[in-house]
Design a protein around this motif. Structure first.
Motif, PDB file in Angstrom:
ATOM      1  N   GLU A  75      15.744   6.677  10.165  1.00 41.10           N
ATOM      2  CA  GLU A  75      14.322   6.557  10.502  1.00 41.10           C
ATOM      3  C   GLU A  75      14.090   6.740  11.998  1.00 41.10           C
ATOM      4  O   GLU A  75      14.940   6.418  12.822  1.00 41.10           O
ATOM      5  N   ARG A  76      12.904   7.272  12.316  1.00 41.50           N
ATOM      6  CA  ARG A  76      12.579   7.589  13.713  1.00 41.50           C
ATOM      7  C   ARG A  76      12.193   6.362  14.493  1.00 41.50           C
ATOM      8  O   ARG A  76      12.507   6.249  15.667  1.00 41.50           O
ATOM      9  N   THR A  77      11.438   5.473  13.888  1.00 37.80           N
ATOM     10  CA  THR A  77      11.108   4.256  14.618  1.00 37.80           C
ATOM     11  C   THR A  77      12.274   3.312  14.433  1.00 37.80           C
ATOM     12  O   THR A  77      12.375   2.594  13.445  1.00 37.80           O
ATOM     13  N   ARG A  78      13.197   3.350  15.381  1.00 39.22           N
ATOM     14  CA  ARG A  78      14.473   2.674  15.195  1.00 39.22           C
ATOM     15  C   ARG A  78      14.462   1.287  15.801  1.00 39.22           C
ATOM     16  O   ARG A  78      14.637   1.129  16.996  1.00 39.22           O
ATOM     17  N   PHE A  79      14.264   0.314  14.961  1.00 43.83           N
ATOM     18  CA  PHE A  79      14.391  -1.060  15.414  1.00 43.83           C
ATOM     19  C   PHE A  79      15.803  -1.496  15.031  1.00 43.83           C
ATOM     20  O   PHE A  79      16.050  -1.947  13.911  1.00 43.83           O
ATOM     21  N   MET A  80      16.738  -1.323  15.966  1.00 42.74           N
ATOM     22  CA  MET A  80      18.151  -1.464  15.625  1.00 42.74           C
ATOM     23  C   MET A  80      18.489  -2.864  15.127  1.00 42.74           C
ATOM     24  O   MET A  80      19.269  -3.025  14.207  1.00 42.74           O
ATOM     25  N   LYS A  81      17.878  -3.894  15.732  1.00 41.23           N
ATOM     26  CA  LYS A  81      18.193  -5.268  15.307  1.00 41.23           C
ATOM     27  C   LYS A  81      17.923  -5.437  13.816  1.00 41.23           C
ATOM     28  O   LYS A  81      18.659  -6.126  13.121  1.00 41.23           O
ATOM     29  N   GLY A  82      16.816  -4.834  13.356  1.00 46.05           N
ATOM     30  CA  GLY A  82      16.479  -4.908  11.942  1.00 46.05           C
ATOM     31  C   GLY A  82      17.429  -4.071  11.102  1.00 46.05           C
ATOM     32  O   GLY A  82      17.854  -4.494  10.028  1.00 46.05           O
ATOM     33  N   LEU A  83      17.784  -2.894  11.602  1.00 41.12           N
ATOM     34  CA  LEU A  83      18.674  -2.008  10.842  1.00 41.12           C
ATOM     35  C   LEU A  83      20.056  -2.643  10.666  1.00 41.12           C
ATOM     36  O   LEU A  83      20.632  -2.589   9.588  1.00 41.12           O
ATOM     37  N   TYR A  84      20.556  -3.242  11.749  1.00 38.84           N
ATOM     38  CA  TYR A  84      21.856  -3.918  11.644  1.00 38.84           C
ATOM     39  C   TYR A  84      21.820  -4.963  10.544  1.00 38.84           C
ATOM     40  O   TYR A  84      22.738  -5.106   9.742  1.00 38.84           O
ATOM     41  N   ALA A  85      20.724  -5.744  10.547  1.00 38.29           N
ATOM     42  CA  ALA A  85      20.604  -6.834   9.584  1.00 38.29           C
ATOM     43  C   ALA A  85      20.475  -6.276   8.170  1.00 38.29           C
ATOM     44  O   ALA A  85      20.999  -6.840   7.212  1.00 38.29           O
ATOM     45  N   TRP A  86      19.790  -5.140   8.048  1.00 37.33           N
ATOM     46  CA  TRP A  86      19.573  -4.525   6.745  1.00 37.33           C
ATOM     47  C   TRP A  86      20.900  -4.117   6.098  1.00 37.33           C
ATOM     48  O   TRP A  86      21.085  -4.196   4.884  1.00 37.33           O
TER      49      TRP A  86
END
Ligand code: UDP
Ligand code: MG
Length: 321
Positions: free
Chosen positions: A183-194
Protein backbone atom coordinates in the motif's frame (compact mmCIF):
# COMPACT_ATOMS: atom_id res chain seq x y z
CA UNK A 1 38.86 -7.16 10.15
CA UNK A 2 37.67 -10.56 11.31
CA UNK A 3 34.29 -10.25 9.60
CA UNK A 4 32.87 -13.23 7.76
CA UNK A 5 33.29 -12.34 4.09
CA UNK A 6 30.36 -12.97 1.79
CA UNK A 7 30.62 -14.30 -1.70
CA UNK A 8 27.86 -12.83 -3.87
CA UNK A 9 26.01 -16.14 -3.93
CA UNK A 10 25.77 -16.88 -0.21
CA UNK A 11 22.75 -15.73 1.74
CA UNK A 12 23.76 -13.66 4.77
CA UNK A 13 22.44 -14.68 8.16
CA UNK A 14 21.70 -11.11 9.08
CA UNK A 15 20.87 -7.97 7.10
CA UNK A 16 20.86 -4.56 8.70
CA UNK A 17 18.70 -2.01 6.86
CA UNK A 18 19.62 1.64 7.42
CA UNK A 19 17.61 4.51 5.88
CA UNK A 20 19.84 7.54 5.41
CA UNK A 21 18.71 11.09 4.72
CA UNK A 22 21.23 13.90 5.16
CA UNK A 23 23.22 12.10 7.84
CA UNK A 24 26.72 12.97 6.66
CA UNK A 25 27.89 14.01 10.14
CA UNK A 26 26.77 10.77 11.76
CA UNK A 27 27.37 8.13 9.11
CA UNK A 28 31.10 7.43 9.70
CA UNK A 29 30.59 7.03 13.45
CA UNK A 30 27.44 4.98 12.86
CA UNK A 31 29.25 2.62 10.51
CA UNK A 32 32.18 2.28 12.90
CA UNK A 33 29.92 1.26 15.79
CA UNK A 34 27.71 -1.01 13.66
CA UNK A 35 30.70 -2.75 12.03
CA UNK A 36 32.28 -3.31 15.46
CA UNK A 37 29.13 -5.06 16.66
CA UNK A 38 28.74 -7.18 13.51
CA UNK A 39 32.40 -8.24 13.76
CA UNK A 40 31.71 -9.86 17.11
CA UNK A 41 28.68 -11.82 15.81
CA UNK A 42 30.76 -14.27 13.78
CA UNK A 43 28.21 -14.75 11.06
CA UNK A 44 27.70 -13.54 7.54
CA UNK A 45 26.15 -10.10 7.66
CA UNK A 46 25.21 -7.44 5.16
CA UNK A 47 24.50 -3.77 5.75
CA UNK A 48 21.96 -2.22 3.40
CA UNK A 49 22.29 1.56 3.37
CA UNK A 50 19.42 3.27 1.56
CA UNK A 51 20.19 6.82 0.56
CA UNK A 52 16.81 8.52 0.52
CA UNK A 53 17.80 11.35 -1.82
CA UNK A 54 20.17 13.13 0.58
CA UNK A 55 21.51 16.43 -0.62
CA UNK A 56 24.55 16.55 1.64
CA UNK A 57 27.54 14.25 1.15
CA UNK A 58 25.79 11.14 2.53
CA UNK A 59 25.59 9.48 -0.89
CA UNK A 60 29.31 9.82 -1.58
CA UNK A 61 30.11 8.62 1.94
CA UNK A 62 27.94 5.55 1.42
CA UNK A 63 29.81 4.73 -1.78
CA UNK A 64 33.11 4.97 0.10
CA UNK A 65 31.79 2.63 2.79
CA UNK A 66 30.63 0.20 0.12
CA UNK A 67 34.05 0.28 -1.53
CA UNK A 68 35.86 -0.29 1.77
CA UNK A 69 33.59 -2.88 3.39
CA UNK A 70 32.38 -5.89 1.37
CA UNK A 71 29.36 -6.26 3.68
CA UNK A 72 27.89 -2.96 2.54
CA UNK A 73 25.14 -2.75 -0.07
CA UNK A 74 24.46 0.85 -1.14
CA UNK A 75 21.00 1.59 -2.55
CA UNK A 76 20.53 5.06 -4.03
CA UNK A 77 16.94 6.19 -4.49
CA UNK A 78 16.27 8.65 -7.29
CA UNK A 79 14.96 11.31 -4.86
CA UNK A 80 13.64 11.70 -1.30
CA UNK A 81 10.72 9.31 -0.89
CA UNK A 82 10.45 9.47 2.91
CA UNK A 83 11.63 7.08 5.58
CA UNK A 84 8.86 4.53 5.13
CA UNK A 85 9.61 4.12 1.42
CA UNK A 86 13.36 4.05 2.09
CA UNK A 87 12.88 1.26 4.62
CA UNK A 88 10.73 -0.64 2.14
CA UNK A 89 13.48 -0.34 -0.45
CA UNK A 90 15.92 -1.69 2.13
CA UNK A 91 13.66 -4.59 3.06
CA UNK A 92 13.19 -5.44 -0.63
CA UNK A 93 16.97 -5.47 -1.15
CA UNK A 94 17.97 -7.30 2.04
CA UNK A 95 18.62 -11.02 1.59
CA UNK A 96 19.34 -12.05 5.18
CA UNK A 97 17.62 -14.82 7.14
CA UNK A 98 16.84 -12.09 9.62
CA UNK A 99 16.59 -8.37 9.00
CA UNK A 100 17.17 -5.55 11.46
CA UNK A 101 15.93 -2.02 10.75
CA UNK A 102 17.86 0.72 12.51
CA UNK A 103 18.08 4.53 12.30
CA UNK A 104 21.36 6.01 11.16
CA UNK A 105 21.40 8.86 13.68
CA UNK A 106 22.62 6.61 16.54
CA UNK A 107 19.38 7.09 18.48
CA UNK A 108 19.05 3.32 18.28
CA UNK A 109 22.29 1.97 19.75
CA UNK A 110 23.80 -0.65 17.39
CA UNK A 111 25.17 -2.46 20.46
CA UNK A 112 21.60 -3.74 21.08
CA UNK A 113 21.88 -5.92 17.98
CA UNK A 114 23.67 -8.66 19.90
CA UNK A 115 20.73 -9.06 22.31
CA UNK A 116 18.29 -9.01 19.39
CA UNK A 117 20.15 -11.75 17.55
CA UNK A 118 20.23 -13.85 20.74
CA UNK A 119 16.42 -13.63 20.90
CA UNK A 120 16.15 -14.60 17.27
CA UNK A 121 18.38 -17.62 17.89
CA UNK A 122 15.93 -18.73 20.56
CA UNK A 123 13.24 -19.01 17.90
CA UNK A 124 11.11 -15.83 17.85
CA UNK A 125 10.21 -14.13 14.58
CA UNK A 126 10.05 -10.55 15.75
CA UNK A 127 12.18 -8.75 18.30
CA UNK A 128 10.66 -5.36 19.16
CA UNK A 129 12.77 -2.68 20.76
CA UNK A 130 10.77 -0.59 23.19
CA UNK A 131 12.10 2.76 24.36
CA UNK A 132 12.20 2.91 28.12
CA UNK A 133 13.40 6.50 27.96
CA UNK A 134 13.23 9.16 25.29
CA UNK A 135 16.25 11.31 26.02
CA UNK A 136 16.43 14.60 24.17
CA UNK A 137 12.71 14.77 23.31
CA UNK A 138 10.39 17.51 24.55
CA UNK A 139 7.49 16.78 26.92
CA UNK A 140 5.10 17.89 24.17
CA UNK A 141 6.45 15.23 21.80
CA UNK A 142 6.21 12.60 24.52
CA UNK A 143 2.67 13.65 25.43
CA UNK A 144 1.42 13.70 21.83
CA UNK A 145 3.02 10.30 21.27
CA UNK A 146 1.18 8.84 24.30
CA UNK A 147 -2.14 10.30 23.10
CA UNK A 148 -1.57 8.93 19.61
CA UNK A 149 -0.96 5.39 20.90
CA UNK A 150 -4.11 5.66 23.03
CA UNK A 151 -6.32 6.69 20.12
CA UNK A 152 -4.93 4.13 17.70
CA UNK A 153 -5.17 1.47 20.41
CA UNK A 154 -8.88 2.18 20.86
CA UNK A 155 -10.07 2.58 17.29
CA UNK A 156 -7.41 0.84 15.19
CA UNK A 157 -7.84 -2.68 13.85
CA UNK A 158 -4.34 -3.75 14.94
CA UNK A 159 -2.55 -3.49 18.27
CA UNK A 160 0.28 -1.02 17.87
CA UNK A 161 2.81 -1.42 20.66
CA UNK A 162 3.44 1.92 22.39
CA UNK A 163 6.95 3.39 22.21
CA UNK A 164 8.12 0.87 19.68
CA UNK A 165 9.57 2.44 16.56
CA UNK A 166 11.11 0.95 13.47
CA UNK A 167 14.10 -0.45 15.37
CA UNK A 168 13.41 -4.19 15.31
CA UNK A 169 14.48 -7.60 14.09
CA UNK A 170 12.28 -9.61 11.73
CA UNK A 171 12.73 -13.17 10.52
CA UNK A 172 12.72 -13.90 6.80
CA UNK A 173 9.11 -15.07 6.76
CA UNK A 174 7.98 -11.96 8.64
CA UNK A 175 9.84 -9.75 6.17
CA UNK A 176 8.30 -11.62 3.24
CA UNK A 177 4.83 -11.20 4.74
CA UNK A 178 5.46 -7.49 5.26
CA UNK A 179 6.68 -7.14 1.68
CA UNK A 180 3.35 -8.37 0.35
CA UNK A 181 1.76 -5.16 1.72
CA UNK A 182 2.40 -2.72 -1.09
CA UNK A 183 0.00 0.00 0.00
CA UNK A 184 1.06 3.56 -0.77
CA UNK A 185 0.00 5.15 2.46
CA UNK A 186 2.54 3.25 4.49
CA UNK A 187 1.96 3.38 8.18
CA UNK A 188 4.75 0.97 9.04
CA UNK A 189 3.89 0.62 12.74
CA UNK A 190 0.47 -0.67 11.73
CA UNK A 191 1.85 -2.90 8.98
CA UNK A 192 4.35 -4.52 11.33
CA UNK A 193 1.55 -5.25 13.77
CA UNK A 194 -0.68 -6.58 10.99
CA UNK A 195 1.95 -9.20 10.04
CA UNK A 196 1.78 -10.79 13.50
CA UNK A 197 4.01 -13.81 14.42
CA UNK A 198 5.59 -14.60 17.75
CA UNK A 199 7.33 -11.58 19.20
CA UNK A 200 9.34 -10.50 22.22
CA UNK A 201 9.86 -6.98 23.48
CA UNK A 202 13.25 -5.77 24.69
CA UNK A 203 13.70 -2.50 26.55
CA UNK A 204 16.38 -0.03 25.60
CA UNK A 205 17.34 3.56 26.31
CA UNK A 206 16.90 5.74 23.29
CA UNK A 207 19.87 8.07 22.99
CA UNK A 208 19.69 11.64 21.79
CA UNK A 209 20.68 12.23 18.20
CA UNK A 210 24.46 11.99 17.71
CA UNK A 211 24.55 14.94 15.28
CA UNK A 212 22.33 16.70 12.78
CA UNK A 213 18.66 17.26 13.47
CA UNK A 214 15.38 15.40 13.33
CA UNK A 215 13.38 15.51 10.10
CA UNK A 216 10.13 15.52 12.01
CA UNK A 217 8.27 18.66 12.94
CA UNK A 218 4.82 18.75 14.52
CA UNK A 219 3.03 19.21 11.21
CA UNK A 220 4.69 16.08 9.83
CA UNK A 221 3.90 14.21 13.04
CA UNK A 222 0.25 15.29 12.82
CA UNK A 223 0.04 14.03 9.24
CA UNK A 224 1.77 10.85 10.31
CA UNK A 225 -0.88 10.35 13.00
CA UNK A 226 -3.68 10.96 10.46
CA UNK A 227 -2.06 8.42 8.17
CA UNK A 228 -1.96 5.89 10.96
CA UNK A 229 -5.58 6.35 11.92
CA UNK A 230 -7.03 6.46 8.41
CA UNK A 231 -5.09 3.46 7.15
CA UNK A 232 -6.00 1.21 10.06
CA UNK A 233 -9.45 2.40 11.14
CA UNK A 234 -12.70 3.44 9.54
CA UNK A 235 -14.10 4.73 12.84
CA UNK A 236 -13.86 8.43 11.85
CA UNK A 237 -16.19 7.74 8.91
CA UNK A 238 -18.90 6.79 11.38
CA UNK A 239 -18.64 10.14 13.18
CA UNK A 240 -20.83 11.79 10.53
CA UNK A 241 -23.61 9.23 10.94
CA UNK A 242 -23.71 9.52 14.71
CA UNK A 243 -23.31 13.30 14.80
CA UNK A 244 -26.14 13.52 12.24
CA UNK A 245 -28.36 11.28 14.35
CA UNK A 246 -27.73 13.31 17.50
CA UNK A 247 -28.39 16.60 15.76
CA UNK A 248 -31.62 15.28 14.19
CA UNK A 249 -32.90 14.12 17.56
CA UNK A 250 -32.03 17.45 19.19
CA UNK A 251 -33.73 19.28 16.32
CA UNK A 252 -36.90 17.23 16.80
CA UNK A 253 -37.07 18.06 20.50
CA UNK A 254 -36.38 21.71 19.79
CA UNK A 255 -39.07 21.73 17.06
CA UNK A 256 -41.69 20.41 19.46
CA UNK A 257 -40.68 23.06 22.00
CA UNK A 258 -40.95 25.87 19.42
CA UNK A 259 -44.34 24.66 18.21
CA UNK A 260 -45.83 24.46 21.69
CA UNK A 261 -44.42 27.86 22.57
CA UNK A 262 -45.92 29.37 19.41
CA UNK A 263 -49.35 27.85 20.11
CA UNK A 264 -49.37 29.09 23.71
CA UNK A 265 -47.76 32.50 23.37
CA UNK A 266 -48.09 33.47 19.67
CA UNK A 267 -45.17 34.23 17.43
CA UNK A 268 -43.78 37.76 17.37
CA UNK A 269 -40.74 37.69 15.03
CA UNK A 270 -37.63 36.85 17.01
CA UNK A 271 -35.06 34.10 17.22
CA UNK A 272 -32.28 35.43 15.03
CA UNK A 273 -29.57 34.37 17.55
CA UNK A 274 -30.86 30.77 17.71
CA UNK A 275 -31.18 30.66 13.93
CA UNK A 276 -27.67 31.86 13.19
CA UNK A 277 -26.18 29.59 15.87
CA UNK A 278 -27.90 26.52 14.46
CA UNK A 279 -26.99 27.35 10.87
CA UNK A 280 -23.33 27.96 11.66
CA UNK A 281 -23.05 24.94 13.91
CA UNK A 282 -24.57 22.63 11.32
CA UNK A 283 -22.39 24.18 8.60
CA UNK A 284 -19.31 23.39 10.68
CA UNK A 285 -20.39 19.82 11.38
CA UNK A 286 -21.11 19.21 7.72
CA UNK A 287 -17.74 20.56 6.60
CA UNK A 288 -15.98 18.44 9.18
CA UNK A 289 -17.78 15.31 7.99
CA UNK A 290 -16.90 16.17 4.39
CA UNK A 291 -13.28 16.67 5.44
CA UNK A 292 -13.13 13.22 7.02
CA UNK A 293 -14.57 11.63 3.89
CA UNK A 294 -12.02 13.67 1.93
CA UNK A 295 -9.14 12.21 3.95
CA UNK A 296 -10.19 8.70 3.02
CA UNK A 297 -10.96 9.65 -0.57
CA UNK A 298 -7.50 11.17 -0.95
CA UNK A 299 -5.93 7.91 0.19
CA UNK A 300 -8.07 5.90 -2.20
CA UNK A 301 -6.95 8.28 -4.95
CA UNK A 302 -3.26 7.76 -4.13
CA UNK A 303 -3.81 4.00 -3.96
CA UNK A 304 -5.59 3.53 -7.28
CA UNK A 305 -2.76 5.17 -9.19
CA UNK A 306 -0.62 2.14 -8.35
CA UNK A 307 2.64 4.00 -8.59
CA UNK A 308 5.76 2.22 -7.35
CA UNK A 309 6.71 2.98 -3.75
CA UNK A 310 10.18 4.20 -4.68
CA UNK A 311 12.50 4.44 -7.65
CA UNK A 312 16.02 3.05 -7.43
CA UNK A 313 18.86 4.98 -9.01
CA UNK A 314 21.74 2.55 -8.40
CA UNK A 315 22.53 -0.49 -6.24
CA UNK A 316 26.12 -1.34 -5.38
CA UNK A 317 27.13 -4.47 -3.49
CA UNK A 318 25.74 -8.01 -3.70
CA UNK A 319 28.68 -8.51 -6.03
CA UNK A 320 27.18 -5.94 -8.41
CA UNK A 321 29.61 -3.30 -9.72
N1 UDP B 1 15.04 9.35 7.14
C1 UDP B 1 14.90 8.96 5.81
N2 UDP B 1 14.11 9.72 4.97
C2 UDP B 1 13.45 10.84 5.39
C3 UDP B 1 13.58 11.21 6.76
C4 UDP B 1 14.36 10.44 7.60
O1 UDP B 1 15.47 7.96 5.37
O2 UDP B 1 12.77 11.47 4.59
C5 UDP B 1 15.88 8.53 8.05
C6 UDP B 1 16.95 9.33 8.81
O3 UDP B 1 18.15 9.43 8.08
C7 UDP B 1 17.14 8.48 10.06
C8 UDP B 1 15.75 7.91 10.30
O4 UDP B 1 15.06 7.99 9.05
O5 UDP B 1 18.03 7.41 9.86
C9 UDP B 1 15.00 8.62 11.40
O6 UDP B 1 14.88 10.00 11.11
P1 UDP B 1 14.88 11.10 12.24
O7 UDP B 1 16.02 10.88 13.18
O8 UDP B 1 14.81 12.43 11.56
O9 UDP B 1 13.51 10.81 12.97
P2 UDP B 1 13.26 10.72 14.56
O10 UDP B 1 14.34 9.84 15.13
O11 UDP B 1 13.35 12.12 15.06
O12 UDP B 1 11.89 10.12 14.68
MG1 MG C 1 16.23 10.14 15.01
Amino acid sequence: MNAVVLSPATVPALSVVVPVYNEMEVLPEFHRRLAAVLDTLQRACEIVYVNDGSHDGSGALMQQLAAADPRVVAVELSRNFGKEAAMTAGLDTARGEAVIVIDSDLQDPPEQIRAMVDQWDSGVDIVLMQRSSRAGESWLKRWTATQFYRVIGRIGEVDVMPNVGDFRLMSRRAVDALRTCRERTRFMKGLYAWVGFRQVVLQYDRDPRFAGETKWNYWRLWNFALEGITSFSTAPLKIASYAGLLVAMAAFVFGVYVMIKTLLFGDPVQGFPTLITVVLFLGGVQLMALGIIGEYLARVFVEVKQRPLYVVDTIKGHGQP
